[in-house]
Design a protein around this motif. Structure first.
Motif, short mmCIF file in Angstrom:
data_model
loop_
_atom_site.label_atom_id
_atom_site.label_comp_id
_atom_site.label_asym_id
_atom_site.label_seq_id
_atom_site.Cartn_x
_atom_site.Cartn_y
_atom_site.Cartn_z
N GLN A 79 -34.79 -7.58 25.03
CA GLN A 79 -35.86 -6.96 25.80
C GLN A 79 -35.82 -7.35 27.27
N VAL A 299 -32.92 -0.79 20.18
CA VAL A 299 -34.35 -0.53 20.35
C VAL A 299 -34.95 -1.54 21.32
N TYR A 303 -36.77 -0.55 24.62
CA TYR A 303 -38.21 -0.86 24.62
C TYR A 303 -38.55 -1.68 25.86
N HIS A 308 -38.89 4.58 25.56
CA HIS A 308 -39.34 4.53 24.17
C HIS A 308 -38.79 5.66 23.30
N ALA A 311 -35.38 4.87 22.26
CA ALA A 311 -35.40 3.86 21.19
C ALA A 311 -35.66 4.52 19.84
N ILE A 381 -39.19 -3.83 18.53
CA ILE A 381 -40.47 -3.60 19.22
C ILE A 381 -41.43 -4.78 19.03
N LYS A 437 -45.10 2.40 14.61
CA LYS A 437 -44.33 2.50 15.85
C LYS A 437 -45.11 3.21 16.96
N ARG A 440 -46.70 1.09 19.62
CA ARG A 440 -45.86 0.46 20.64
C ARG A 440 -45.07 1.46 21.47
N LEU A 441 -44.74 2.58 20.88
CA LEU A 441 -43.88 3.56 21.56
C LEU A 441 -44.67 4.80 21.96
#
Length: 448
Positions: A79, A299, A303, A308, A311, A381, A437, A440-441
């Motif tokens: 990340q 991812v 991310y 996103h 990902a 994530i 998901k 977060r996305l």
């Protein structure tokens, strides 16, 4: 930074394949590593295979504990690399490597000093099998330190997209093991002791190659200033991310130890069959582990970079590929169970049990592949708890289900329970990830 790969731009299928294929190759090398041991131990006898198979569960436990720093570093490094925060990347590596060394020393020394006590858990009734297990575990335990260190160096490379280096280095380790196994076990007639010694020395060899190659090619982990103090906040972050999957794997290991204890009550032949069968079955789950690591890295980088939708596309690409792998594994294990198991077991009773194991487990291969890839996507994530909850709950189910089915199906009941729980975990993990998901996305606003 040299020897790193940017996964936030370019063709998703091409870059995912370039990342995943060496990781899959590394997984197959690990499988070859284990099968090489069991193949040559099989020349000693079924009891020796049962002893090594039982001790293999401690190897699994070590790998489970390694996940604490391995997952924590994988998420943090990928990340922050995606964010291009290279100072944070260095700090996480410095902290994670030191934390991992402490854990490695504690584990290896504990198993070395108390190997008899931990083996007493299994209630091994055959004295020859017990003696071989004690010899193997005490001899191999110093190698656990390097078993902890090698995956950490590997995951640092993988998290920056350099999976080819890990493939090459692990390949050298497998070749070393393939040389040492027949030399120690057969030529020098060292039997189980030789198998353990070959494994420990091979792990040491891989560690040396990682250090040498790292300095020669300036890999990321050799460019870090380890004289700096570790960051306690980052250590807590690594632990927070890594403990749930490590706990899941460790509990899975303990459950497998308990199940192995149940299998022991049926004799050495089923134990040997399960030990060999689980290694053969790893053709699918080790492939999935490779893609899971690739998915987590892909991812994670995207991310961190805020891409996103890219990902999410990478995740579904992995799922499609793993669906094909799962179907192939099902067909291979079901229709090829007798010729495959006969390569490693030579006694009729053990072959029959091994074929039954492969048949029972063949039905769950697709779902197991999906669960493992979903676990990598969750990690990407920073959501490591949901797959841990799924894994722990599903694996715990195996024990009561086994007891419920044993009166009707005997030893096969245990293998039916394992297969059924894998099917259940695969379904739940796929549904849960695709629900969570969206927290977060932001898939609507991101076009990449």
């Amino acid at each position: 930074m040299d020897n790193v790969v940017d996964l936030t731009n370019g063709s998703i299928p091409k870059k995912l394949a370039n990342l995943a294929l060496p990781l899959m190759g590394t997984s197959f090398l690990n499988m070859a590593y284990s099968l090489t041991d069991l193949y040559w131990v099989g020349t000693v006898g079924t009891k020796a295979v049962a002893a090594v198979g039982t001790c293999g569960l401690f190897w699994w436990l070590a790998q489970s504990i390694t996940l604490i720093c391995q997952i924590g570093l994988a998420v943090s490094v990928s990340q922050n690399f995606g964010k291009r925060d290279f100072e944070a990347v260095d700090s996480y590596i410095n902290t994670g490597v030191k934390l991992n060394m402490i854990i490695a020393l504690l584990f290896s020394s504990t198993v070395f000093l108390f190997h008899r006590q931990v083996l007493s858990f299994f209630n091994i009734i055959d004295p020859e099998t017990l003696r071989d297990a004690e010899i193997y575990l005490q001899t191999v335990s110093p190698g656990y330190f390097f078993l902890f260190m090698n995956p950490i160096l590997s995951v640092i490379l993988n998290s920056t997209g350099n999976s080819r280096a890990t493939f090459k280095i692990n390949g050298m380790g497998v070749i070393m093991n393939m040389i040492l196994d027949p030399l120690f076990i057969v030529s020098l007639n060292m039997k189980v002791f030789g198998a353990a010694l070959a494994t420990a020395l091979s792990q040491l060899f891989v560690f040396i190659v990682y250090i040498y190659s790292g300095r020669k090619h300036k890999f990321l982990y050799t460019e870090v200033d380890y004289k700096k103090n570790w960051d306690t906040r980052k250590a807590r972050e690594i632990l927070d991310l890594g403990i749930p999957p490590a706990l899941q794997s460790a509990i899975h290991c303990f459950i497998s130890m308990y199940i192995n204890k149940m299998v022991n009550s049926f004799g050495s032949a089923p134990v040997a069959a399960q030990s060999i069968g689980s290694q053969i079955e790893s053709i699918s789950w080790m492939t999935s582990e490779g893609f899971s690591t690739a998915t987590a890295t892909f991812v994670g980088q995207n991310y961190g970079a805020g891409k996103h939708k890219r990902a999410d596309k990478a995740y579904f690409t992995s799922i499609k590929i793993m669906t094909a792998v799962g179907i192939f594994a099902t067909l291979l294990l079901y229709f090829g169970r007798y010729p495959i198991i006969s390569l490693f077991l030579h006694e009729k009773e053990a072959i029959e049990y091994g074929a039954l194991y492969l048949m029972a487990l063949s039905f769950s291969q697709l779902f197991m592949c999906i669960e493992i890839v979903d676990s990598g996507a969750f990690s990407g994530i920073s959501m490591t708890k949901p797959p841990s909850i799924i894994g722990i709950t599903g694996n715990l189910l195996r024990i009561p289900l086994s007891y419920a089915l044993i009166p009707k199906f005997g030893i096969v009941a245990i293998w039916i329970a394992i297969s059924f729980s894998s099917v259940l975990k695969g379904i739940v993990s796929f549904v849960w990830f695709n629900i969570l998901k969206h927290r977060r996305l932001d898939l609507k606003k991101n076009a990449n």
